[in-house]
Design an enzyme around this catalytic site. Structure first.
Site, PDB file in Angstrom:
ATOM      1  N   LYS A 213       0.842  -1.201   0.000  1.00  0.00           N
ATOM      2  CA  LYS A 213       0.000   0.000   0.000  1.00  0.00           C
ATOM      3  C   LYS A 213       0.880   1.254   0.000  1.00  0.00           C
ATOM      4  O   LYS A 213       0.690   2.159  -0.792  1.00  0.00           O
ATOM      5  CB  LYS A 213      -0.917  -0.032   1.234  1.00  0.00           C
ATOM      6  CG  LYS A 213      -1.836   1.145   1.341  1.00  0.00           C
ATOM      7  CD  LYS A 213      -2.798   0.985   2.511  1.00  0.00           C
ATOM      8  CE  LYS A 213      -3.517   2.301   2.772  1.00  0.00           C
ATOM      9  NZ  LYS A 213      -4.468   2.234   3.873  1.00  0.00           N
ATOM     10  N   GLU A 219      10.551  -4.572   4.554  1.00  0.00           N
ATOM     11  CA  GLU A 219      10.651  -5.975   4.143  1.00  0.00           C
ATOM     12  C   GLU A 219      10.327  -6.125   2.655  1.00  0.00           C
ATOM     13  O   GLU A 219      11.043  -6.784   1.900  1.00  0.00           O
ATOM     14  CB  GLU A 219       9.654  -6.840   4.945  1.00  0.00           C
ATOM     15  CG  GLU A 219       9.976  -6.982   6.414  1.00  0.00           C
ATOM     16  CD  GLU A 219       9.323  -5.902   7.279  1.00  0.00           C
ATOM     17  OE1 GLU A 219       9.030  -4.801   6.749  1.00  0.00           O
ATOM     18  OE2 GLU A 219       9.134  -6.150   8.474  1.00  0.00           O
ATOM     19  N   GLY A 275      -4.773  -2.086   5.066  1.00  0.00           N
ATOM     20  CA  GLY A 275      -3.991  -3.233   4.589  1.00  0.00           C
ATOM     21  C   GLY A 275      -4.678  -4.566   4.861  1.00  0.00           C
ATOM     22  O   GLY A 275      -4.784  -5.429   3.982  1.00  0.00           O
ATOM     23  N   ARG A 276      -5.180  -4.755   6.079  1.00  0.00           N
ATOM     24  CA  ARG A 276      -5.779  -6.053   6.435  1.00  0.00           C
ATOM     25  C   ARG A 276      -7.180  -6.229   5.871  1.00  0.00           C
ATOM     26  O   ARG A 276      -7.823  -7.246   6.111  1.00  0.00           O
ATOM     27  CB  ARG A 276      -5.763  -6.221   7.958  1.00  0.00           C
ATOM     28  CG  ARG A 276      -6.373  -5.080   8.734  1.00  0.00           C
ATOM     29  CD  ARG A 276      -5.991  -5.150  10.200  1.00  0.00           C
ATOM     30  NE  ARG A 276      -6.466  -4.005  10.968  1.00  0.00           N
ATOM     31  CZ  ARG A 276      -5.807  -2.857  11.112  1.00  0.00           C
ATOM     32  NH1 ARG A 276      -4.645  -2.690  10.508  1.00  0.00           N
ATOM     33  NH2 ARG A 276      -6.293  -1.893  11.860  1.00  0.00           N
ATOM     34  N   GLU A 361      -4.640  -6.990  14.715  1.00  0.00           N
ATOM     35  CA  GLU A 361      -4.164  -5.650  14.359  1.00  0.00           C
ATOM     36  C   GLU A 361      -5.333  -4.652  14.473  1.00  0.00           C
ATOM     37  O   GLU A 361      -5.124  -3.477  14.779  1.00  0.00           O
ATOM     38  CB  GLU A 361      -3.567  -5.637  12.941  1.00  0.00           C
ATOM     39  CG  GLU A 361      -2.537  -4.536  12.743  1.00  0.00           C
ATOM     40  CD  GLU A 361      -1.784  -4.624  11.422  1.00  0.00           C
ATOM     41  OE1 GLU A 361      -2.414  -4.496  10.364  1.00  0.00           O
ATOM     42  OE2 GLU A 361      -0.544  -4.807  11.442  1.00  0.00           O
ATOM     43  N   HIS A 392      -4.927 -33.812  17.199  1.00  0.00           N
ATOM     44  CA  HIS A 392      -3.822 -34.674  17.645  1.00  0.00           C
ATOM     45  C   HIS A 392      -2.665 -33.842  18.174  1.00  0.00           C
ATOM     46  O   HIS A 392      -1.549 -34.342  18.291  1.00  0.00           O
ATOM     47  CB  HIS A 392      -3.384 -35.581  16.491  1.00  0.00           C
ATOM     48  CG  HIS A 392      -4.482 -36.514  16.097  1.00  0.00           C
ATOM     49  ND1 HIS A 392      -4.668 -37.739  16.692  1.00  0.00           N
ATOM     50  CD2 HIS A 392      -5.499 -36.359  15.219  1.00  0.00           C
ATOM     51  CE1 HIS A 392      -5.741 -38.317  16.168  1.00  0.00           C
ATOM     52  NE2 HIS A 392      -6.266 -37.499  15.271  1.00  0.00           N
ATOM     53  N   LYS A 512       9.563  -0.748  14.296  1.00  0.00           N
ATOM     54  CA  LYS A 512      10.112  -0.395  12.975  1.00  0.00           C
ATOM     55  C   LYS A 512      11.205   0.655  13.126  1.00  0.00           C
ATOM     56  O   LYS A 512      12.275   0.554  12.522  1.00  0.00           O
ATOM     57  CB  LYS A 512       9.009   0.218  12.089  1.00  0.00           C
ATOM     58  CG  LYS A 512       8.060  -0.740  11.450  1.00  0.00           C
ATOM     59  CD  LYS A 512       7.242   0.048  10.397  1.00  0.00           C
ATOM     60  CE  LYS A 512       5.922  -0.617  10.086  1.00  0.00           C
ATOM     61  NZ  LYS A 512       5.040   0.182   9.248  1.00  0.00           N
TER      62      LYS A 512
HETATM   63  O1  F6P Z   1       2.252  -4.190   9.934  1.00  0.00           O
HETATM   64  C1  F6P Z   1       1.846  -2.926   9.643  1.00  0.00           C
HETATM   65  C2  F6P Z   1       1.314  -2.807   8.250  1.00  0.00           C
HETATM   66  O2  F6P Z   1       1.112  -1.448   8.003  1.00  0.00           O
HETATM   67  C3  F6P Z   1       0.027  -3.586   7.998  1.00  0.00           C
HETATM   68  O3  F6P Z   1      -1.101  -2.953   8.480  1.00  0.00           O
HETATM   69  C4  F6P Z   1       0.068  -3.723   6.537  1.00  0.00           C
HETATM   70  O4  F6P Z   1      -0.841  -4.683   6.073  1.00  0.00           O
HETATM   71  C5  F6P Z   1       1.513  -4.102   6.322  1.00  0.00           C
HETATM   72  O5  F6P Z   1       2.214  -3.309   7.275  1.00  0.00           O
HETATM   73  C6  F6P Z   1       2.060  -3.889   4.952  1.00  0.00           C
HETATM   74  O6  F6P Z   1       1.989  -2.553   4.550  1.00  0.00           O
HETATM   75  P1  F6P Z   1       2.196  -2.139   3.048  1.00  0.00           P
HETATM   76  O7  F6P Z   1       1.105  -2.755   2.238  1.00  0.00           O
HETATM   77  O8  F6P Z   1       2.137  -0.648   3.035  1.00  0.00           O
HETATM   78  O9  F6P Z   1       3.539  -2.636   2.599  1.00  0.00           O
END
Ligand code: F6P
Length: 547
Positions: A213, A219, A275-276, A361, A392, A512
């Site tokens: 987003k 990452e 995002g979620r 979240e 199990h 972060k």
């Molecule tokens: O973990 C925080 C967060 O902002 C989530 O809410 C989101 O889904 C994820 O990082 C990834 O964010 P982006 O889509 O901006 O890379």
């Protein structure tokens, strides 16, 4: 402001909350055996269904009065007006000053939802159409890579909501996927994730979807840069290859361009999609490539059917409202710490992980919208595994441990892969587990089986462990949409009652920031001057000395 939009009284001062507290004194210890004996009809009465999803909530520690009071609590919390506000496009994500409109992503073309005076629905459908045409070109082999070969591998790079929705949906709907395409999902900054994902792939047949987003997530950007290097190394280093092997899914055109992806190859979405809550947006491009535009639209129609139900059904018959209220009942009155999600459907193996982000979240918050500390517990821990595997491993604790763990069992009338007696066996386990948890086995029953006295306590099942059973016909794209929307709106219901912001995630920030600072210290060629506590500083020194 409409009077019904006024903030509700603090939770512990709402009349229904107080009534629930005294009601809990009378029902809190009642056993499901007694509740069923007193009301033999409850197995039929405490059920609800909508859009082909059936919920049996009779094995909960509730009476008719519990539901009446919980529904009153929802009303006194302003749930009805908050639902309307969300669907209307009001900026209900207060701390980020944003509308919350994942429901717009699955609204039909005929609807109109205004954000800052602009109707967002035409834009939603324009992106869906662009995704469909791209997905068709990849699926048919028309989209060619740099060397003229068709794409055979699609790698989604994203994390959190930009990964969990795509991977969950891919796994859930694999039955409907185009099998000559391989799908991989890279999320972790651990280089192993990327290396293993591509180790048997050819760069000339591999398409990367960089899903973020913000397009700034460390990452994802790190993985995307490694993917770019891997691609270019395998394609002779010609920068123009990037256009054929990378597309971006983002709200941030500027960052997409500075990464080197042509914004022609960008699929956009909007800041009013959390995002979620984004698997229905362009973030679902991998899903659409896998199952095709028609199935993707069927999934959206499923989401929409549950949206309509949530928006219009009376609370006492409203599946998401009931599910949300029951979770709140256990969290706040029984002090339950966790909820187990137990899908008896192998294709739903990532569904618990997906729900972890959605629920935790969203509702892992400790202050109300006005900034005061909450008076009760909020979001519980979600976890789970597909049945029967969990039986199990961890079900022992659910049956005989010291904790109360409400369970959601999810099952289907039909298997997508009918095989001998497998499906009947699978479903027999759903019904058996819910029955065993609720009714248990008394000492008298154990003794009557001839068990030695000393062994009796070990073999007793107390029972009185609550569960919901959610049933649908079969795991189709539409049913997946309905299930996800069911939980989305259950989370919303709870968030409104707790009066928290279910749509921000400030709790991910501090780690972060610290990681960025520490990364500099780990990579510093000279001994860095550090201002950490002694534990963190000595861990950093130890790592530097041995890396
Ligand atoms: O973990 C925080 C967060 O902002 C989530 O809410 C989101 O889904 C994820 O990082 C990834 O964010 P982006 O889509 O901006 O890379």
């Amino acid at each position: 402001m409409n009077p019904s939009d006024l903030p509700p009284l603090p939770l512990d001062q709402r009349p229904a909350w107080k009534a629930l507290q005294s009601h809990f004194q009378s029902i809190g210890t009642a056993h499901l055996r007694e509740l069923f004996a007193e009301d033999p009809e409850r197995g039929e009465r405490f059920t609800a269904q909508a859009a082909g999803i059936f919920l049996d909530y009779s094995k909960n520690r509730i009476t008719h009065e519990t539901i009446t009071l919980l529904v009153e609590l929802a009303e006194q919390s302003g749930l009805r007006s908050r639902i309307d506000a969300m669907f209307r496009g009001d900026k209900i994500n207060l701390t980020e000053n944003r509308a919350v409109l994942h429901v717009a992503l699955r609204a039909p073309k005929s609807e109109s939802i205004l954000v800052d005076g602009e109707d967002v629905i035409p834009g939603v459908h324009a992106v869906l159409d662009k995704m469909a045409s791209f997905a068709d070109r990849v699926r048919s082999g028309q989209w060619k890579g740099h060397t003229g070969k068709a794409i055979r591998n699609v790698v989604n790079i994203g994390i959190g909501g930009s990964d969990l929705g795509p991977v969950m949906a891919y796994e859930a709907l694999k039955f409907y996927s185009q099998r000559n395409l391989t799908f991989r999902f890279v999320s972790n900054v651990d280089g192993t994730d990327f290396s293993e994902a591509v180790h048997d792939l050819n760069p000339d047949e591999t398409l990367f979807l960089v899903a973020s987003k913000t397009f700034t997530t460390q990452e994802t950007m790190t993985n995307a840069h490694s993917a770019r290097e891997w691609s270019l190394a395998g394609l002779g280093g010609d920068e123009s290859a990037v256009a054929k092997h990378f597309v971006a899914i983002s709200t941030n055109a500027k960052e997409v361009a500075s990464f080197g992806i042509d914004t022609e190859n960008m699929f956009g979405f909007w800041d009013w999609v959390g995002g979620r809550y984004s698997m229905d947006s362009a973030i679902g491009l991998s899903t659409m490539i896998a199952i095709g535009p028609e199935n993707f639209r069927a999934m959206l129609a499923g989401f929409h059917a549950m949206d309509v139900h949530f928006r219009t059904a009376p609370f006492e018959k409203n599946l998401p409202v009931l599910l949300g209220l029951l979770t709140l009942w256990y969290t706040d009155f029984f002090d339950a710490q966790t909820i187990a999600i137990l899908p008896y459907e192998q294709y739903l193996k990532r569904f618990p992980a997906y729900l972890q982000q959605l629920t935790m979240e969203s509702n892992g918050k400790h202050v109300t919208l006005d900034g005061t500390t909450v008076a009760t517990q909020t979001g519980p821990v979600y976890w789970g595994e597909p049945g029967t595997n969990g039986q199990h491993s961890f079900y022992q604790l659910i049956h005989q441990g010291t904790r109360l763990i409400p369970c959601d069992f999810i099952g289907f009338a039909k298997s997508l892969n009918p095989l001998g007696r497998h499906h009947d066996m699978l479903m027999a386990n759903v019904f058996a587990q819910a029955e065993a948890l609720a009714f248990g086995k008394t000492a008298a029953q154990v003794r009557a089986e001839g068990t030695a006295d000393w062994l009796v306590p070990h073999r007793v099942f107390e029972g009185n462990r609550p569960s919901n059973v959610i049933l649908a016909d079969a795991l189709t794209p539409g049913v997946l949409g309905k299930l996800v929307a069911l939980y989305e709106h259950a989370v919303f219901t709870q968030g409104i009652i707790w009066n928290i912001d279910s749509f921000d995630q400030w709790g991910v920030e501090l780690g972060k920031v610290l990681a960025t600072k520490i990364l500099g210290e780990l990579e510093s060629p000279t001994e860095p001057a550090m201002s950490h506590d002694t534990s963190t500083a000595s861990l950093i020194r130890r790592y530097r000395a041995s890396k």
